[in-house]
Write a protein that holds these residues in place. Sequence first.
Motif, PDB file in Angstrom:
ATOM      1  N   UNK A   1       3.724  45.082  83.020  1.00 27.98           N
ATOM      2  CA  UNK A   1       3.045  46.366  83.164  1.00 27.98           C
ATOM      3  C   UNK A   1       4.061  47.469  82.909  1.00 27.98           C
ATOM      4  N   UNK A   2       3.775  48.324  81.938  1.00 28.89           N
ATOM      5  CA  UNK A   2       4.608  49.499  81.669  1.00 28.89           C
ATOM      6  C   UNK A   2       3.823  50.706  82.155  1.00 28.89           C
ATOM      7  N   UNK A   3       4.395  51.479  83.079  1.00 23.72           N
ATOM      8  CA  UNK A   3       3.616  52.454  83.849  1.00 23.72           C
ATOM      9  C   UNK A   3       3.464  53.828  83.200  1.00 23.72           C
ATOM     10  N   UNK A   4       3.683  53.941  81.897  1.00 25.43           N
ATOM     11  CA  UNK A   4       3.399  55.186  81.206  1.00 25.43           C
ATOM     12  C   UNK A   4       4.624  56.016  80.909  1.00 25.43           C
TER      13      UNK A   4
ATOM     14  N   UNK B   1      -6.022  54.947  68.847  1.00 19.53           N
ATOM     15  CA  UNK B   1      -5.571  53.593  68.548  1.00 19.53           C
ATOM     16  C   UNK B   1      -4.729  52.986  69.668  1.00 19.53           C
ATOM     17  N   UNK B   2      -3.868  53.802  70.262  1.00 21.20           N
ATOM     18  CA  UNK B   2      -2.944  53.279  71.262  1.00 21.20           C
ATOM     19  C   UNK B   2      -3.263  53.750  72.682  1.00 21.20           C
ATOM     20  N   UNK B   3      -3.330  55.050  72.896  1.00 22.03           N
ATOM     21  CA  UNK B   3      -3.444  55.568  74.256  1.00 22.03           C
ATOM     22  C   UNK B   3      -4.776  55.225  74.908  1.00 22.03           C
ATOM     23  N   UNK B   4      -5.851  55.125  74.131  1.00 19.65           N
ATOM     24  CA  UNK B   4      -7.162  54.850  74.726  1.00 19.65           C
ATOM     25  C   UNK B   4      -7.255  53.437  75.287  1.00 19.65           C
ATOM     26  N   UNK B   5      -6.338  52.561  74.890  1.00 19.81           N
ATOM     27  CA  UNK B   5      -6.324  51.202  75.439  1.00 19.81           C
ATOM     28  C   UNK B   5      -5.509  51.118  76.723  1.00 19.81           C
ATOM     29  N   UNK B   6      -4.785  52.172  77.038  1.00 19.32           N
ATOM     30  CA  UNK B   6      -3.952  52.174  78.237  1.00 19.32           C
ATOM     31  C   UNK B   6      -4.791  52.288  79.501  1.00 19.32           C
ATOM     32  N   UNK B   7      -4.348  51.622  80.534  1.00 15.94           N
ATOM     33  CA  UNK B   7      -4.945  51.831  81.855  1.00 15.94           C
ATOM     34  C   UNK B   7      -4.362  53.113  82.448  1.00 15.94           C
TER      35      UNK B   7
ATOM     36  N   UNK C   1       0.741  41.999  78.061  1.00 14.89           N
ATOM     37  CA  UNK C   1       1.470  43.256  78.114  1.00 14.89           C
ATOM     38  C   UNK C   1       0.441  44.354  78.329  1.00 14.89           C
ATOM     39  N   UNK C   2       0.515  45.008  79.481  1.00 16.48           N
ATOM     40  CA  UNK C   2      -0.448  46.046  79.840  1.00 16.48           C
ATOM     41  C   UNK C   2       0.297  47.372  79.882  1.00 16.48           C
ATOM     42  N   UNK C   3      -0.205  48.340  79.144  1.00 17.38           N
ATOM     43  CA  UNK C   3       0.427  49.652  79.099  1.00 17.38           C
ATOM     44  C   UNK C   3      -0.461  50.673  79.800  1.00 17.38           C
ATOM     45  N   UNK C   4       0.176  51.741  80.304  1.00 19.27           N
ATOM     46  CA  UNK C   4      -0.540  52.727  81.095  1.00 19.27           C
ATOM     47  C   UNK C   4      -0.285  54.140  80.566  1.00 19.27           C
TER      48      UNK C   4
ATOM     49  N   UNK D   1     -13.838  55.631  92.081  1.00 22.16           N
ATOM     50  CA  UNK D   1     -13.865  54.353  91.373  1.00 22.16           C
ATOM     51  C   UNK D   1     -12.717  54.224  90.401  1.00 22.16           C
ATOM     52  N   UNK D   2     -11.846  53.235  90.627  1.00 19.16           N
ATOM     53  CA  UNK D   2     -10.713  53.041  89.732  1.00 19.16           C
ATOM     54  C   UNK D   2     -11.172  52.688  88.324  1.00 19.16           C
ATOM     55  N   UNK D   3     -12.201  51.841  88.242  1.00 22.27           N
ATOM     56  CA  UNK D   3     -12.742  51.487  86.921  1.00 22.27           C
ATOM     57  C   UNK D   3     -13.289  52.719  86.212  1.00 22.27           C
ATOM     58  N   UNK D   4     -13.971  53.572  86.984  1.00 25.75           N
ATOM     59  CA  UNK D   4     -14.564  54.775  86.389  1.00 25.75           C
ATOM     60  C   UNK D   4     -13.478  55.724  85.898  1.00 25.75           C
ATOM     61  N   UNK D   5     -12.389  55.838  86.621  1.00 29.25           N
ATOM     62  CA  UNK D   5     -11.274  56.668  86.151  1.00 29.25           C
ATOM     63  C   UNK D   5     -10.772  56.167  84.808  1.00 29.25           C
ATOM     64  N   UNK D   6     -10.558  54.856  84.688  1.00 26.75           N
ATOM     65  CA  UNK D   6     -10.088  54.290  83.421  1.00 26.75           C
ATOM     66  C   UNK D   6     -11.080  54.520  82.294  1.00 26.75           C
TER      67      UNK D   6
END
Length: 408
Positions: A108-111, A232-238, A141-144, A261-266
Motif C-alpha cells: 500500500x502506497x499512501x499517496x 488513467x492513474x489517479x481514479x484507480x487510487x483508493x 500493489x494498491x495506490x492511494x 461510508x468509506x466505500x462511498x468516499x472512494x
Amino acid sequence: MEKPTTSATCQQVPNLLSSFVDTFVDFSVSGGLFLPNYQNTPDSNAPVSHRNDENTPGKFKTRYPSPPGRLVAIGDLHGDLEKSKQALRLAELINDSGDWTGGSTTVVQVGDVLDRGGDEIKILYFLERLRRQAVKAGGEVITMNGNHETLNVERDFRYMSESGCEEFRVWAEWYRVGQVMKCLCEGLENPKNIFKGIPSSFPEIDNDNEAVVQGFRARIAALQPNGPISARFLSKNATVLVVGDSVFVHGGLKPEHVYYGLEKINEDVRDWLNGLGENYTVKKFLRYADAVVWMRDFSDDSTKKCDCSALELLLSTIPGARRMIMGHTIQENGISEACENRAIRIDVGMSKGCGDGFPEVLEISENSGLKVLTSNPLYRDKYLHRERKGGLGLLIPEQGPKQVEVKA
C-alpha cells in the motif's frame, strides 16, 4: 487513376494501431517502460469487475482481507523515482532491474506521488507496471490519493517543481505525437483536444518562459478531472482503505467520514476524477484542514498532540480495525507510532524535494507484528529486527540506547 484509400485497411486494424500508438507514447514518457498486458491481468484501460478501474462503475473495492503474504506500507514519494525504488528494494519487492520480486506481498502506497520532484509521471507508470506484475505473481500493489493529488486536480500547483513542470511539458509533446499518429488513419476517431479551454497565460508564472507556460498548460490538461493522467492513474487510487485490521488514509479520519461510508468516499473521488462533477465528498471531505487527505490530528510526530481517546473511538467505528496508518506529515526521526501502535506515521520525507530522508517502509506480519525496514546507516543491519507481537519492532542502532522505543 483513382487515389487509393486506406480506410478499408484501417477499419480492420484500428485497435491494433491505437494500441501501438499508446504503447509508443507510454514508452517515451515513462522513461522506457513497457506495461505488461498479461492475460487475465487488469489493464489500465479495460474494465475488470473484481478490481478498481477508472472505467468500472459501481462499488469501489475498499476493504481487503488480511493478505496471505506480507503487508508492506510505503509513505509519500513526491516525484523521486530513485528513492521510490530504494524503498521497494528495501522491502525486497523489486530487483535491480525494477521488476516485481515480492511474490504474494500486498503493498500500500499512501499517496503524494505528485509535487516536489521531477519524476511524477514516471512513478505513476512505474507503480502501474508493478501492479500488473504483482497480480501475475499473486500479489497486490494498491495506490492511494493524497492531498497533493487533489491539489493538482484542482489546478493548485504551488508545490510543483521546475523539473516537474518540464516532465509534464515533455509528456504533452509525446501525447500530441500520439494524437497526430492516430489522425493519420481514417478508421480511427479523431482524439479530442485536451488543451481546449486552457488559457495560454497565467498570472502566477513567468509568461515570458515558453517552456514553463507549456508545462503549466500540460499539467492542467493531464490532471484536470477526466484528464489523461487523472483518469488513467489517479481514479484507480483508493482514498480510504482497510486491509485486514489496518486502516490506511493519507491524512486521517473522523467518525463523520466513517458514517458517510468509506466505500462511498472512494466512489465519489473516483467519479470526480473521471469528470462526473463535484459531489459531497469533494466538497466536504477533500478540502479544509480536517479533510481525509489533509488532517494531522493523529499524524503529528509529537505523541502528546495525538488524541488517543479520539483515535480509539474512531477505530471502534470500523469493524476489526486495530490501527490507522498515515502519511502526509514528515517524521523527522523515521516511522513513528503513538497510542500504543494505534497510530502509525510512515511519511519519512524520503524525496529529495522533502529533505532527502532515508527510505523506510513498514511491514505488518500475519500476527499483526509491526517492523520497520530502514536504510539509515545508524543501524547495523537493515534486515535485523526486534520481533514483538503487536509492537513496533525497530532496528537496533550501533550506538546509543539498546532499542528505539519498542512498545508491546
